[in-house]
Motif scaffolding. Structure first.
Motif, short mmCIF file in Angstrom:
data_model
loop_
_atom_site.label_atom_id
_atom_site.label_comp_id
_atom_site.label_asym_id
_atom_site.label_seq_id
_atom_site.Cartn_x
_atom_site.Cartn_y
_atom_site.Cartn_z
N GLY A 214 -0.21 -5.21 -1.90
CA GLY A 214 -1.57 -4.74 -1.67
C GLY A 214 -1.76 -4.37 -0.20
O GLY A 214 -1.09 -4.91 0.70
N ARG A 215 -2.71 -3.47 0.07
CA ARG A 215 -2.86 -2.97 1.43
C ARG A 215 -3.27 -4.06 2.42
O ARG A 215 -2.96 -3.97 3.61
CB ARG A 215 -3.86 -1.81 1.45
CG ARG A 215 -3.32 -0.57 0.75
CD ARG A 215 -4.29 0.60 0.82
NE ARG A 215 -4.71 0.93 2.18
CZ ARG A 215 -3.96 1.58 3.07
NH1 ARG A 215 -2.71 1.93 2.75
NH2 ARG A 215 -4.42 1.86 4.27
N ASN A 216 -3.95 -5.10 1.92
CA ASN A 216 -4.37 -6.18 2.81
C ASN A 216 -3.42 -7.38 2.79
O ASN A 216 -3.68 -8.38 3.45
CB ASN A 216 -5.78 -6.64 2.45
CG ASN A 216 -6.82 -5.58 2.79
OD1 ASN A 216 -6.78 -5.00 3.87
ND2 ASN A 216 -7.75 -5.31 1.87
N ALA A 217 -2.34 -7.25 2.03
CA ALA A 217 -1.35 -8.33 1.97
C ALA A 217 -0.45 -8.28 3.19
O ALA A 217 -0.32 -7.25 3.86
CB ALA A 217 -0.53 -8.19 0.70
N CYS A 219 2.65 -7.70 5.42
CA CYS A 219 3.72 -6.71 5.26
C CYS A 219 5.04 -7.43 4.97
O CYS A 219 5.40 -8.40 5.66
CB CYS A 219 3.85 -5.86 6.52
SG CYS A 219 4.95 -4.44 6.27
N ARG A 225 1.77 -8.50 10.39
CA ARG A 225 0.58 -7.66 10.27
C ARG A 225 0.32 -7.35 8.80
O ARG A 225 1.17 -7.53 7.95
CB ARG A 225 0.76 -6.36 11.05
CG ARG A 225 0.79 -6.58 12.56
CD ARG A 225 0.94 -5.25 13.29
NE ARG A 225 2.28 -4.69 13.08
CZ ARG A 225 2.66 -3.49 13.50
NH1 ARG A 225 1.77 -2.71 14.13
NH2 ARG A 225 3.87 -3.06 13.30
N LYS A 226 -0.90 -6.85 8.52
CA LYS A 226 -1.21 -6.44 7.16
C LYS A 226 -0.39 -5.20 6.81
O LYS A 226 -0.08 -4.38 7.69
CB LYS A 226 -2.71 -6.13 7.02
CG LYS A 226 -3.61 -7.35 7.13
CD LYS A 226 -5.05 -6.98 6.91
CE LYS A 226 -5.95 -8.22 6.99
NZ LYS A 226 -7.37 -7.87 6.76
N TYR A 227 -0.11 -5.09 5.54
CA TYR A 227 0.72 -3.97 5.06
C TYR A 227 0.12 -2.61 5.46
O TYR A 227 0.84 -1.72 5.89
CB TYR A 227 0.87 -4.06 3.54
CG TYR A 227 1.66 -2.94 2.92
CD1 TYR A 227 3.04 -2.82 3.15
CD2 TYR A 227 1.04 -2.00 2.11
CE1 TYR A 227 3.76 -1.78 2.59
CE2 TYR A 227 1.76 -0.95 1.54
CZ TYR A 227 3.13 -0.85 1.78
OH TYR A 227 3.86 0.19 1.23
N LYS A 228 -1.22 -2.48 5.35
CA LYS A 228 -1.85 -1.18 5.64
C LYS A 228 -1.75 -0.83 7.12
O LYS A 228 -1.85 0.33 7.50
CB LYS A 228 -3.30 -1.19 5.20
CG LYS A 228 -4.21 -2.12 5.98
CD LYS A 228 -5.63 -2.06 5.44
CE LYS A 228 -6.57 -3.01 6.21
NZ LYS A 228 -7.94 -2.97 5.66
N ARG A 229 -1.57 -1.86 7.99
CA ARG A 229 -1.46 -1.63 9.42
C ARG A 229 -0.01 -1.50 9.87
O ARG A 229 0.26 -1.22 11.04
CB ARG A 229 -2.11 -2.78 10.20
CG ARG A 229 -3.58 -2.99 9.91
CD ARG A 229 -4.41 -1.83 10.38
NE ARG A 229 -5.84 -2.08 10.18
CZ ARG A 229 -6.76 -1.16 10.38
NH1 ARG A 229 -6.42 0.06 10.76
NH2 ARG A 229 -8.03 -1.45 10.16
#
Length: 241
Positions: A214-217, A219, A225-229
């Protein structure tokens, strides 16, 4: 309506038909019936299945070296070849069924007036089946059990010089006992290699890619860091292109 059993044993007439078809295709190089029966028994016992078209080509006179080198001997074509292929396939299945059951194998061997079989050609055929897949049968000389099972085949195959029709290595003792040992060994080989055949015939495992996080999970690269970042930012860039 009951479907015909694809592994039902061939009748005497059907076996004679195989012999006639082989002779018609190549009277000099094709296997004779007893040799063919031993050959198909080896294929049923083999750790790795041999394709039907390759078995047909070898039965009709192709050289085993072509198969051992990774080649694919060209099978004969035409209506008679198709008929022969169907008969060989069914005969091979019936042999396999008998070996799997542990009983009922009736080797096709010539018999003398006393009803006894020399077994020479059957042994030669079986060894030709082994030679068709030398890598699959590797290790025969390294395992005492396998070596002992192979011995009666080798003794009977080496007994006669077929080209000169002479006995060159006479069987000492009860030769019918050697023939019976050979048949028992066929059962032993079949059951010994059953796990290997199952593995060789199993469908390949399909590996599926793991779903993206998930994008907020966090990485999965371990950056913290979060996956989306992190790695997921590249996905976003691809979407906007």
């Amino acid at each position: 309506m009951r479907k015909p059993n694809p592994a039902r044993p061939l009748s005497d007439d059907e076996l004679a038909r195989i012999d006639a078809l082989l002779e018609a295709i190549d009277p000099d190089a094709a296997m004779v019936l007893e040799e063919l029966d031993g050959f198909l028994t080896a294929l049923a016992c083999s750790p790795r299945p041999l394709p039907d078209d390759v078995a047909l080509a070898l039965a009709c006179g192709a050289e085993a070296d072509d198969v051992a080198d990774g080649g694919a001997p060209r099978s004969p074509t035409g209506p008679e070849a198709e008929e022969l292929a169907a008969l060989l396939r069914r005969h091979r299945l019936s042999i396999t069924a008998a070996l799997h059951a542990g009983e009922g194998l009736e080797p096709v061997m010539e018999r003398d007036e006393d009803g006894e079989s020399s077994g020479n050609l059957w042994a030669i055929g079986f060894l030709r089946g082994v030679d068709a897949q030398p890598e699959a049968w590797s290790g025969l000389d390294d395992d005492p059990d396998l070596e002992a099972w192979l011995e009666p085949f080798e003794r009977l195959a080496q007994e006669r010089d077929l080209a000169r029709d002479e006995v060159v290595a006479p069987i000492e003792g009860d030769r019918q006992a050697v023939v019976e040992d050979m048949i028992d060994s066929a059962f032993a080989f079949y059951h010994h290699y059953e796990p290997a055949r199952s593995r060789a015939s199993a469908p390949a495992t399909i590996r599926r890619a793991a779903p993206a996080p998930g994008r907020n999970a966090p990485c999965p690269c371990g950056s913290g860091r979060k996956y989306k970042r992190c790695c997921g930012a590249n996905d976003k860039q691809k979407e906007t292109r």
